[in-house]
Write a protein that holds these residues in place. Structure first.
Motif, PDB file in Angstrom:
ATOM      1  N   ALA A 253       0.824  -1.208   0.000  1.00 20.90           N
ATOM      2  CA  ALA A 253       0.000   0.000   0.000  1.00 20.90           C
ATOM      3  C   ALA A 253       0.858   1.257   0.000  1.00 20.90           C
ATOM      4  N   ASP A 254       1.936   1.236   0.766  1.00 21.29           N
ATOM      5  CA  ASP A 254       2.852   2.383   0.765  1.00 21.29           C
ATOM      6  C   ASP A 254       3.417   2.625  -0.628  1.00 21.29           C
ATOM      7  N   LEU A 255       3.800   1.532  -1.284  1.00 25.71           N
ATOM      8  CA  LEU A 255       4.360   1.672  -2.626  1.00 25.71           C
ATOM      9  C   LEU A 255       3.332   2.249  -3.595  1.00 25.71           C
ATOM     10  N   ALA A 256       2.083   1.812  -3.485  1.00 28.64           N
ATOM     11  CA  ALA A 256       1.041   2.331  -4.372  1.00 28.64           C
ATOM     12  C   ALA A 256       0.923   3.849  -4.245  1.00 28.64           C
ATOM     13  N   ILE A 257       0.942   4.337  -3.022  1.00 28.44           N
ATOM     14  CA  ILE A 257       0.863   5.794  -2.821  1.00 28.44           C
ATOM     15  C   ILE A 257       2.122   6.462  -3.372  1.00 28.44           C
ATOM     16  N   GLY A 258       3.272   5.861  -3.138  1.00 28.02           N
ATOM     17  CA  GLY A 258       4.513   6.411  -3.682  1.00 28.02           C
ATOM     18  C   GLY A 258       4.500   6.482  -5.193  1.00 28.02           C
ATOM     19  N   LEU A 259       3.962   5.452  -5.841  1.00 33.34           N
ATOM     20  CA  LEU A 259       3.899   5.446  -7.297  1.00 33.34           C
ATOM     21  C   LEU A 259       2.931   6.510  -7.813  1.00 33.34           C
ATOM     22  N   ILE A 260       1.819   6.697  -7.129  1.00 32.22           N
ATOM     23  CA  ILE A 260       0.883   7.759  -7.526  1.00 32.22           C
ATOM     24  C   ILE A 260       1.575   9.114  -7.494  1.00 32.22           C
ATOM     25  N   LEU A 261       2.266   9.390  -6.405  1.00 26.81           N
ATOM     26  CA  LEU A 261       2.948  10.684  -6.266  1.00 26.81           C
ATOM     27  C   LEU A 261       4.085  10.817  -7.275  1.00 26.81           C
ATOM     28  N   ALA A 262       4.859   9.741  -7.445  1.00 23.51           N
ATOM     29  CA  ALA A 262       5.976   9.797  -8.389  1.00 23.51           C
ATOM     30  C   ALA A 262       5.493  10.033  -9.808  1.00 23.51           C
TER      31      ALA A 262
END
Length: 300
Positions: A95-104
């Motif tokens: 889940a953390d990665l998903a948010i990171g990918l959205i922001l990136a």
């Protein structure tokens, strides 16, 4: 003194886990003998009926992953072979990665990093993330965790799942095409397998539209990769952030060449803490099996 059981190790696990297995089993990394009682594998390891038949004494397949779509579970059940996985322990990291990918993706962070490393500075404006409509395909453990993280900044959270959930405050869409049409950001968090294979096709991408973006932290099999490449090249969608691919570790050159795409090497659970916890749960399931106790996390 009884000899340790034979185990076929079919995935590269962290040293801590390998050491724990080596203390309990005779490890085989290739050509396992017919006496093999257990397999330890990854989430995408392919274990079909023919593989099982070559190991007549096989009793358990322990997947060190939440997904187990490479395992023919029907064939395993027919042969009395138990299958386990490692749910929950990797939920937060994915889940953390998903948010990171959205922001990136939306703020073009990876592009900006490459630009500055190359001596550049000026770059096109990126897009605001706050206020966007975020659609989540698959509202299981990981989907719920993504929704909780996204809710404080999202304009709206939408979802599609097997059925509408009465206990969540998010808007339900009956299918993935409707979800894509209603979303600015479409996040894939559903399991792999035949039911979801290539479910993100040209029609879904067209529904997502020229201002929409795709984020995939589930399985590469969910996406029709040629259709995605065509949509990105034609401007049919604005961008994509992908942690998983159809033929890992092979990533199409077309995707690698695109500036509106963020790519990561299937690292959803790839933190030291979580990989250790996944390994410990894998070993605990094997211990339970050989002790004749209930498995901790059997797959349905």
């Amino acid at each position: 003194m009884a000899q340790n059981p034979d185990l076929y190790l079919m995935a590269p696990l962290i040293p801590h886990t390998v050491a724990a297995l080596e203390s309990r089993f005779r490890i085989h990394r290739s050509d396992p003998p017919p006496s093999t009682r257990a397999i330890a594998c990854g989430g995408t390891t392919v274990i079909d009926a023919a593989s099982m038949d070559r190991l007549p004494n096989l009793g358990i397949i322990a997947c060190c992953a939440v997904g187990y779509d490479g395992v023919d579970t029907a064939a395993a059940a027919a042969r009395g072979i138990r299958v386990t996985n490692t749910p929950d322990v990797l939920t937060d990291d994915v889940a953390d990665l998903a948010i990171g990918l959205i922001l990136a993706l939306e703020r073009r962070i990876a592009f900006a990093d490459r630009l500055v490393r190359g001596g550049g500075w000026a770059m096109p404006l990126s897009r605001k993330v706050s206020g966007r409509r975020i659609g989540i395909f698959g509202l299981g453990r990981i989907g719920h965790a993504i929704a909780r993280r996204a809710a404080p900044f999202a304009g709206e959270i939408l979802y599609t799942a097997r059925s509408e959930k009465a206990d969540v405050p998010y808007r339900y869409c009956p299918d993935i095409t409707a979800l894509a049409a209603a979303s600015d950001i479409l996040v894939l968090a559903a399991p792999g397998g035949d039911a979801t294979r290539a479910i993100v096709d040209a029609n879904v991408l067209a529904a997502l539209g020229a201002d929409g973006v795709l984020v995939n932290v589930s399985r590469g099999s969910l996406v029709d990769e040629p259709a995605l490449i065509a949509a990105l090249e034609a401007g049919g969608i604005a961008g994509a952030a992908l942690d998983v691919f159809a033929d890992e570790p092979h990533v199409p050159e077309a995707l690698r060449a695109m500036d509106q795409v963020v790519l990561t090497p299937h690292l959803g659970s790839a933190t030291q803490d979580t990989r250790r916890a996944m390994g410990e749960l894998t070993v605990a399931n094997l211990d339970a099996f050989f002790a004749g106790k209930p498995l901790l996390t059997p797959v349905p």
